[in-house]
Enzyme design. Structure first.
Site, PDB file in Angstrom:
ATOM      1  N   GLY A  15       0.795  -1.229   0.000  1.00 12.19           N
ATOM      2  CA  GLY A  15       0.000   0.000   0.000  1.00 12.19           C
ATOM      3  C   GLY A  15       0.821   1.269   0.000  1.00 12.19           C
ATOM      4  O   GLY A  15       0.315   2.345   0.333  1.00 12.19           O
ATOM      5  N   THR A  17       1.948   3.020  -2.560  1.00 13.50           N
ATOM      6  CA  THR A  17       1.509   4.019  -3.537  1.00 13.50           C
ATOM      7  C   THR A  17       0.274   4.755  -3.038  1.00 13.50           C
ATOM      8  O   THR A  17       0.184   5.989  -3.156  1.00 13.50           O
ATOM      9  CB  THR A  17       1.224   3.348  -4.892  1.00 13.50           C
ATOM     10  OG1 THR A  17       2.427   2.716  -5.345  1.00 13.50           O
ATOM     11  CG2 THR A  17       0.768   4.358  -5.921  1.00 13.50           C
ATOM     12  N   VAL A  18      -0.660   4.001  -2.468  1.00 14.60           N
ATOM     13  CA  VAL A  18      -1.888   4.628  -1.972  1.00 14.60           C
ATOM     14  C   VAL A  18      -1.551   5.573  -0.815  1.00 14.60           C
ATOM     15  O   VAL A  18      -2.018   6.718  -0.775  1.00 14.60           O
ATOM     16  CB  VAL A  18      -2.901   3.544  -1.548  1.00 14.60           C
ATOM     17  CG1 VAL A  18      -4.092   4.157  -0.828  1.00 14.60           C
ATOM     18  CG2 VAL A  18      -3.367   2.760  -2.779  1.00 14.60           C
ATOM     19  N   LYS A  33       8.640   8.780  -8.166  1.00 10.20           N
ATOM     20  CA  LYS A  33       8.912   7.337  -8.150  1.00 10.20           C
ATOM     21  C   LYS A  33      10.193   7.151  -8.951  1.00 10.20           C
ATOM     22  O   LYS A  33      10.164   7.190 -10.186  1.00 10.20           O
ATOM     23  CB  LYS A  33       7.752   6.597  -8.823  1.00 10.20           C
ATOM     24  CG  LYS A  33       7.947   5.107  -8.995  1.00 10.20           C
ATOM     25  CD  LYS A  33       7.498   4.343  -7.788  1.00 10.20           C
ATOM     26  CE  LYS A  33       7.713   2.842  -7.997  1.00 10.20           C
ATOM     27  NZ  LYS A  33       7.231   2.067  -6.845  1.00 10.20           N
ATOM     28  N   SER A  37       9.029  -0.295 -12.206  1.00  8.42           N
ATOM     29  CA  SER A  37       9.158  -1.595 -12.878  1.00  8.42           C
ATOM     30  C   SER A  37       7.784  -2.078 -13.274  1.00  8.42           C
ATOM     31  O   SER A  37       6.969  -2.373 -12.404  1.00  8.42           O
ATOM     32  CB  SER A  37       9.767  -2.630 -11.934  1.00  8.42           C
ATOM     33  OG  SER A  37      11.151  -2.558 -11.949  1.00  8.42           O
ATOM     34  N   ASP A  44       2.664   3.640 -10.912  1.00 10.34           N
ATOM     35  CA  ASP A  44       2.464   4.258  -9.593  1.00 10.34           C
ATOM     36  C   ASP A  44       2.257   5.768  -9.733  1.00 10.34           C
ATOM     37  O   ASP A  44       1.423   6.360  -9.042  1.00 10.34           O
ATOM     38  CB  ASP A  44       3.662   3.966  -8.681  1.00 10.34           C
ATOM     39  CG  ASP A  44       3.622   2.540  -8.138  1.00 10.34           C
ATOM     40  OD1 ASP A  44       2.739   1.758  -8.545  1.00 10.34           O
ATOM     41  OD2 ASP A  44       4.482   2.202  -7.303  1.00 10.34           O
ATOM     42  N   GLY A 101       9.771   4.264  -2.912  1.00 10.95           N
ATOM     43  CA  GLY A 101      10.684   3.211  -3.338  1.00 10.95           C
ATOM     44  C   GLY A 101       9.970   2.161  -4.170  1.00 10.95           C
ATOM     45  O   GLY A 101       8.763   2.233  -4.410  1.00 10.95           O
ATOM     46  N   SER A 102      10.747   1.185  -4.620  1.00  8.11           N
ATOM     47  CA  SER A 102      10.190   0.056  -5.374  1.00  8.11           C
ATOM     48  C   SER A 102      10.258  -1.163  -4.463  1.00  8.11           C
ATOM     49  O   SER A 102      11.330  -1.516  -3.982  1.00  8.11           O
ATOM     50  CB  SER A 102      11.033  -0.215  -6.618  1.00  8.11           C
ATOM     51  OG  SER A 102      11.137   0.948  -7.414  1.00  8.11           O
ATOM     52  N   PRO A 184      -6.872   2.564   6.922  1.00  9.89           N
ATOM     53  CA  PRO A 184      -7.659   1.333   6.822  1.00  9.89           C
ATOM     54  C   PRO A 184      -7.824   0.907   5.370  1.00  9.89           C
ATOM     55  O   PRO A 184      -7.597   1.698   4.446  1.00  9.89           O
ATOM     56  CB  PRO A 184      -9.010   1.734   7.434  1.00  9.89           C
ATOM     57  CG  PRO A 184      -9.090   3.204   7.270  1.00  9.89           C
ATOM     58  CD  PRO A 184      -7.678   3.725   7.288  1.00  9.89           C
TER      59      PRO A 184
HETATM   60  N1  ADP Z   1      -5.921   1.620   2.049  1.00 10.26           N
HETATM   61  C1  ADP Z   1      -6.281   0.901   0.971  1.00 10.26           C
HETATM   62  N2  ADP Z   1      -7.582   0.651   0.717  1.00 10.26           N
HETATM   63  C2  ADP Z   1      -7.938  -0.082  -0.352  1.00 10.26           C
HETATM   64  N3  ADP Z   1      -7.082  -0.599  -1.243  1.00 10.26           N
HETATM   65  C3  ADP Z   1      -5.760  -0.380  -1.047  1.00 10.26           C
HETATM   66  C4  ADP Z   1      -5.295   0.363   0.065  1.00 10.26           C
HETATM   67  N4  ADP Z   1      -3.948   0.402   0.011  1.00 10.26           N
HETATM   68  C5  ADP Z   1      -3.601  -0.287  -1.080  1.00 10.26           C
HETATM   69  N5  ADP Z   1      -4.683  -0.765  -1.724  1.00 10.26           N
HETATM   70  C6  ADP Z   1      -4.698  -1.555  -2.946  1.00 10.26           C
HETATM   71  O1  ADP Z   1      -3.758  -2.616  -2.791  1.00 10.26           O
HETATM   72  C7  ADP Z   1      -2.995  -2.779  -3.968  1.00 10.26           C
HETATM   73  C8  ADP Z   1      -1.511  -2.542  -3.667  1.00 10.26           C
HETATM   74  O2  ADP Z   1      -1.365  -1.212  -3.190  1.00 10.26           O
HETATM   75  P1  ADP Z   1      -0.153  -0.277  -3.647  1.00 10.26           P
HETATM   76  O3  ADP Z   1      -0.350   1.040  -2.975  1.00 10.26           O
HETATM   77  O4  ADP Z   1      -0.019  -0.260  -5.133  1.00 10.26           O
HETATM   78  O5  ADP Z   1       1.066  -1.080  -2.999  1.00 10.26           O
HETATM   79  P2  ADP Z   1       2.656  -0.876  -3.206  1.00 10.26           P
HETATM   80  O6  ADP Z   1       2.869   0.499  -3.731  1.00 10.26           O
HETATM   81  O7  ADP Z   1       3.237  -1.093  -1.857  1.00 10.26           O
HETATM   82  O8  ADP Z   1       3.071  -1.938  -4.177  1.00 10.26           O
HETATM   83  C9  ADP Z   1      -3.565  -1.811  -4.995  1.00 10.26           C
HETATM   84  O9  ADP Z   1      -4.527  -2.476  -5.772  1.00 10.26           O
HETATM   85  C10 ADP Z   1      -4.217  -0.749  -4.135  1.00 10.26           C
HETATM   86  O10 ADP Z   1      -5.297  -0.106  -4.788  1.00 10.26           O
HETATM   87 MG    MG Z   2       3.844   1.237  -5.389  1.00 11.92          MG
END
Ligand code: ADP
Ligand code: MG
Length: 211
Positions: A15, A17-18, A33, A37, A44, A101-102, A184
């Site tokens: 999570g 990126t989110v 970013k 990759s 992202d 980061g990646s 959450p």
């Molecule tokens: N708080 C959140 N609520 C709902 N979905 C989330 C949440 N955080 C991450 N996700 C979902 O989980 C997946 C991985 O999240 P992401 O942020 O891309 O992870 P990372 O950047 O660590 O690889 C994505 O599909 C993203 O939409």
């Molecule tokens: Mg990411």
């Protein structure tokens, strides 16, 4: 001093990126970013542009855009690219910068350098994104040990997922690292729900280390 903060995680898909989108939106800052990759689907940077509600110029171009959704070292090899640490100097900007980061900390960028080596050179404060689900105590404590072994400043832990009070407490007690808050799982993930959850889940000053 302008704030620059590195978002790392215990793993890929936790999570980062989110959370980074939520933070960049709250700070009204820039997002970067350095190494992307995988270029199929949304990158992202594109996710952040969509969720953070930032003008497109606030999302800086990646230093490396690699085609395969693999560890950067391998993805770069497949593309015939050599990732150089010199190309990963962070930009100096007049407003806050959120750097994602990646994957996790020990992800290789080439056959000699891992991402954590770059973070050690940067010496910027790091936020560690950690799941709340089973397995996170081990991954989070290991990540914190790795950061500390290199004297990389840890701003704190951002938990991602539903509350697991004992798990979170156990990580904080064993590590002594601050818990910045928790984002959450959002069934409906939009710019608005993310912003509201960030405001509810984190004390702004604790994240930014200031007022
Ligand atoms: N708080 C959140 N609520 C709902 N979905 C989330 C949440 N955080 C991450 N996700 C979902 O989980 C997946 C991985 O999240 P992401 O942020 O891309 O992870 P990372 O950047 O660590 O690889 C994505 O599909 C993203 O939409
Ligand atoms: Mg990411």
């Amino acid at each position: 001093m302008t704030q620059r903060i590195v978002i790392t995680g215990t793993d890929t898909g936790v999570g980062k990126t989110v959370f980074a989108a939520g933070l960049a939106g709250l700070l009204d800052g820039f997002y970067w970013k350095p190494v992307q990759s995988g270029l199929d689907g949304e990158t992202d940077s594109e996710v952040v542009a969509r969720l953070a509600g930032l003008p497109s110029e606030r999302v800086l171009p990646e230093a490396y855009r690699l085609r395969s959704p693999l560890s950067p070292h391998r993805s770069a090899e497949i593309d015939g690219v050599a990732i150089k640490a010199a190309d990963l100097a962070f930009p100096v900007l007049p407003t806050p910068l959120v750097i994602e980061g990646s994957g996790g900390l020990m992800v290789p960028l080439n056959r000699r350098t891992r991402l954590i080596d770059i973070f050690a050179e940067w010496r910027l404060p790091v936020i560690l994104c950690a799941r709340t689900t089973l397995g996170t105590i081990n991954h989070t404590l290991l990540s914190i040990e790795a950061l500390r072994a290199r004297s990389i400043p840890l701003a704190g832990i951002a938990f991602i997922g539903d509350e697991m009070a004992d798990t979170q407490r156990t990580i904080v007690e064993f590590s002594g690292a601050p818990q910045l808050g928790r984002l959450p799982h959002l069934d409906l993930l939009t710019g608005k729900t993310l912003r509201d959850a960030m405001i509810a889940g984190f004390a702004f000053a604790s994240i930014t280390g200031g007022d």
